[in-house]
Scaffold this motif. Structure first.
Motif, PDB file in Angstrom:
ATOM      1  N   THR A 177       0.854  -1.187   0.000  1.00  0.00           N
ATOM      2  CA  THR A 177       0.000   0.000   0.000  1.00  0.00           C
ATOM      3  C   THR A 177       0.894   1.243   0.000  1.00  0.00           C
ATOM      4  O   THR A 177       1.940   1.274   0.646  1.00  0.00           O
ATOM      5  N   VAL A 178       0.477   2.257  -0.746  1.00  0.00           N
ATOM      6  CA  VAL A 178       1.309   3.449  -0.962  1.00  0.00           C
ATOM      7  C   VAL A 178       0.507   4.698  -0.637  1.00  0.00           C
ATOM      8  O   VAL A 178      -0.662   4.821  -1.023  1.00  0.00           O
ATOM      9  N   ILE A 211      -2.487  12.325  -0.296  1.00  0.00           N
ATOM     10  CA  ILE A 211      -2.724  13.323   0.743  1.00  0.00           C
ATOM     11  C   ILE A 211      -2.007  14.605   0.352  1.00  0.00           C
ATOM     12  O   ILE A 211      -0.805  14.594   0.067  1.00  0.00           O
ATOM     13  N   VAL A 212      -2.729  15.715   0.336  1.00  0.00           N
ATOM     14  CA  VAL A 212      -2.140  17.021   0.058  1.00  0.00           C
ATOM     15  C   VAL A 212      -2.253  17.872   1.320  1.00  0.00           C
ATOM     16  O   VAL A 212      -3.328  17.971   1.919  1.00  0.00           O
ATOM     17  N   GLU A 234     -11.682  10.665  -3.190  1.00  0.00           N
ATOM     18  CA  GLU A 234     -10.803   9.976  -2.240  1.00  0.00           C
ATOM     19  C   GLU A 234      -9.604  10.821  -1.833  1.00  0.00           C
ATOM     20  O   GLU A 234      -8.841  10.437  -0.935  1.00  0.00           O
ATOM     21  N   LEU A 235      -9.373  11.949  -2.475  1.00  0.00           N
ATOM     22  CA  LEU A 235      -8.267  12.843  -2.116  1.00  0.00           C
ATOM     23  C   LEU A 235      -8.474  13.410  -0.715  1.00  0.00           C
ATOM     24  O   LEU A 235      -9.564  13.869  -0.373  1.00  0.00           O
ATOM     25  N   ARG A 236      -7.429  13.382   0.106  1.00  0.00           N
ATOM     26  CA  ARG A 236      -7.497  13.952   1.449  1.00  0.00           C
ATOM     27  C   ARG A 236      -6.630  15.210   1.498  1.00  0.00           C
ATOM     28  O   ARG A 236      -5.458  15.200   1.085  1.00  0.00           O
ATOM     29  N   VAL A 237      -7.212  16.284   1.994  1.00  0.00           N
ATOM     30  CA  VAL A 237      -6.532  17.579   2.048  1.00  0.00           C
ATOM     31  C   VAL A 237      -6.501  18.083   3.478  1.00  0.00           C
ATOM     32  O   VAL A 237      -7.526  18.092   4.170  1.00  0.00           O
ATOM     33  N   HIS A 238      -5.314  18.487   3.933  1.00  0.00           N
ATOM     34  CA  HIS A 238      -5.147  19.117   5.247  1.00  0.00           C
ATOM     35  C   HIS A 238      -4.699  20.559   5.020  1.00  0.00           C
ATOM     36  O   HIS A 238      -3.855  20.828   4.172  1.00  0.00           O
ATOM     37  N   TRP A 254       1.860  11.308   9.292  1.00  0.00           N
ATOM     38  CA  TRP A 254       1.027  10.890  10.429  1.00  0.00           C
ATOM     39  C   TRP A 254      -0.334  10.383   9.969  1.00  0.00           C
ATOM     40  O   TRP A 254      -0.891   9.461  10.567  1.00  0.00           O
ATOM     41  N   ASP A 255      -0.856  10.983   8.908  1.00  0.00           N
ATOM     42  CA  ASP A 255      -2.186  10.594   8.429  1.00  0.00           C
ATOM     43  C   ASP A 255      -2.139   9.432   7.449  1.00  0.00           C
ATOM     44  O   ASP A 255      -3.172   8.884   7.087  1.00  0.00           O
ATOM     45  N   ALA A 256      -0.936   9.057   7.005  1.00  0.00           N
ATOM     46  CA  ALA A 256      -0.795   8.029   5.981  1.00  0.00           C
ATOM     47  C   ALA A 256      -1.179   6.654   6.510  1.00  0.00           C
ATOM     48  O   ALA A 256      -0.891   6.308   7.657  1.00  0.00           O
ATOM     49  N   ARG A 257      -1.800   5.862   5.638  1.00  0.00           N
ATOM     50  CA  ARG A 257      -2.130   4.481   5.980  1.00  0.00           C
ATOM     51  C   ARG A 257      -1.299   3.475   5.179  1.00  0.00           C
ATOM     52  O   ARG A 257      -1.367   2.282   5.432  1.00  0.00           O
TER      53      ARG A 257
END
Length: 521
Positions: A177-178, A211-212, A234-238, A254-257
């Protein structure tokens, strides 16, 4: 036929400048290329199309960066999406007619040009060996100058041999998984294309996440990110207040799975196979990180970007490949690098809060993070993991970037010196020789110039010939790896600039180490 990314350069109308259109090839034939672009192209315009050769064009040369010339035969606006959301950002459909069939050039002409480059390079390397004999012969006239010449000469010669010994991990069924992490600040012009590239990679969607992290952008970047979230749910933005690139990158980790974290710069564009290639080798638990290969996207804008194209190619294909032979790559670039997340987490806080000379370190995030992984694990360079990036196209941005890079190089070289001796002995010796030569080169250059004017016995002509030989060897090595390139001799100017202009910045960087800033633009 698989689609592949291309860039199309053409005269912008401004003196000495070229404009770039970016797009996705839709079909290819011996007559021309159909491409979706983000910029309208005027019919009849002469263009140069740049791309990495896909499998369907030339299997033996897959990934080779090439440039082919042609003429825009047709261009029209279109709303067709063909099921690809990324095409929405490329509303123009163009047909480029080739001057000559690229497949014929690849099969017939490129091998011949590569052979000529190889012969020329061999002659120059033999000439460099002869120069080393001259250094020994006149050694006691100027011991310092000749000692430096001998060290840097053999170091440079060794790069050509050692880099060819680098062996990449072969493709396997390993498919971890990446998580792709993109830290962005004020990059509204390109962040959309960067995200498109991340989602259009040929990697199983269920095993890939993007993740951006927006580090307090004050331009239109937040608006672009909202638009991209609509395109890719599915894009995650902080979003962070202005906190620095390190915290932005750490937030993504930290947020990566994913098992593997891939860092991509906000002005970098991935090749469709990048993720699949960059994870090769991670089935070995001793591998901590892997650096991908970066080409210059905007190389044809002006002379400065063309010079940087050659510098990037030599830096990766020659220097980084040699380091990879001993699994001791000293810097995983921010453009495209992969890390095993389980090895990142233990060092993240220390990296995030790094102090140097009483000041918190902010620049050099990539080299600093590399050091923390290299201390205990192997790091390799994988030239099959491809991407392109935008480089500074004016001298102000370029000089600022070089000072920032030299600061991080100085700091991290001192840190790496404390543990590099525990690595492969040849790799450690190469590291020390590289650090020594990089630090002394500007001083030796100006000292040789001074002696050339003041001392008729200084053998300045020998130094000058050696300087030219090294520059030409780098240019021919570039031609060997980029046989369609037309302006390869411009690499000689890059050599002069590296030694005479940006080289002395090393000493300026030494006295301004405590000054920090986020980036180049």
């Amino acid at each position: 036929m698989p689609r592949f990314p291309v860039s199309v350069t053409f005269d912008s109308g401004a003196l000495g400048r070229r404009a770039c259109a970016y797009g996705l090839a839709r079909s290819y034939s011996a007559q021309g290329l159909r491409v979706r672009t983000d910029t309208p192209l005027t019919e009849g315009t002469r263009v140069a199309v740049r791309f990495n050769l896909p499998d369907a064009l030339a299997e033996a040369e897959t990934g080779l960066r090439c440039e082919f010339e042609g003429t825009v035969a047709q261009c029209r606006a279109t709303a067709e999406d063909e099921g690809l959301p990324s095409l929405a950002a490329m509303p123009y459909d163009a047909w480029v007619r080739w001057d000559r069939d690229p497949a014929t050039i690849v099969r017939r002409h490129l091998p011949s040009r590569r052979r000529k480059a190889f012969v020329g390079l061999t002659i120059l390397l033999l000439l460099m060996l002869w120069y080393k004999w001259v250094n020994f012969h006149f050694f006691w006239y100027y011991p310092f100058l000749h000692s430096y010449s001998i060290i840097i000469g053999f170091f440079f010669l060794s790069r050509f041999v050692i880099s060819r010994l680098n062996r990449l991990p072969g493709p396997t069924d390993y498919e971890p998984t990446v998580t792709v992490v993109v830290a962005v600040r004020n990059e509204e012009a390109y962040i959309g294309r960067t995200i498109d590239g991340c989602f259009n990679t040929l990697y199983p969607p269920e095993k890939r996440e993007v993740i951006v992290v927006n580090d307090g952008s004050t331009d239109g970047t937040p608006r672009i990110l909202e638009r991209m979230k609509e395109k890719y749910p599915e894009l995650r933005v902080h979003t962070l207040p202005p906190s620095g690139k390190r915290l932005a990158m750490a937030t993504g980790v930290w947020d990566a799975r994913g098992e593997i974290v891939v860092f991509v710069d906000s002005d970098t564009f991935l090749h469709p196979l990048s993720l699949r290639e960059i994870v090769c080798g991670f089935e070995d638990p001793t591998l901590g990180a892997s650096a991908g290969h970066t080409d210059v996207e905007n190389a044809d804008v002006n002379t400065l970007t063309r010079m940087q194209e050659i510098r990037y190619a030599v830096g990766y294909k020659l220097m980084k490949a040699a380091e990879s032979t001993f699994s001791c790559v000293s810097c995983c670039p921010g453009c495209l690098s992969a890390y095993r997340r389980s090895y990142l987490i233990p060092v993240l806080d220390d990296w995030l809060n790094q102090m140097f000379l009483g000041s918190k370190a902010t620049f050099g995030d990539d080299r600093s993070l590399t050091n923390r992984i290299l201390k205990n694990y192997r790091i390799i360079y994988n030239d099959r993991a491809l991407c392109t990036t935008l480089v500074p196209d004016n001298w102000t941005q370029f000089m600022r970037q070089q000072v920032r890079w030299k600061k991080s190089w100085l700091r991290e070289t001192m840190i790496a010196a404390c543990f590099i001796v525990r690595k492969h002995p040849v790799g450690a010796l190469s590291f020390i020789a590289s650090a020594l030569c990089s630090t002394l080169s500007p001083f030796v250059f100006y000292r040789a110039v001074y002696l050339g004017f003041t001392d008729p016995n200084a053998q300045f002509s020998t130094y000058l010939l050696g300087f030219i030989t090294v520059g030409m060897a780098q240019c021919l090595y570039f031609v060997f790896n980029n046989p369609t390139h037309r302006n390869w001799l411009i690499g000689m100017w890059m050599m002069v600039i590296q030694i005479a202009i940006t080289g002395p910045q090393t000493y300026y960087a030494m006295i301004t180490m405590r000054k920090n800033h986020w980036g180049t633009r």
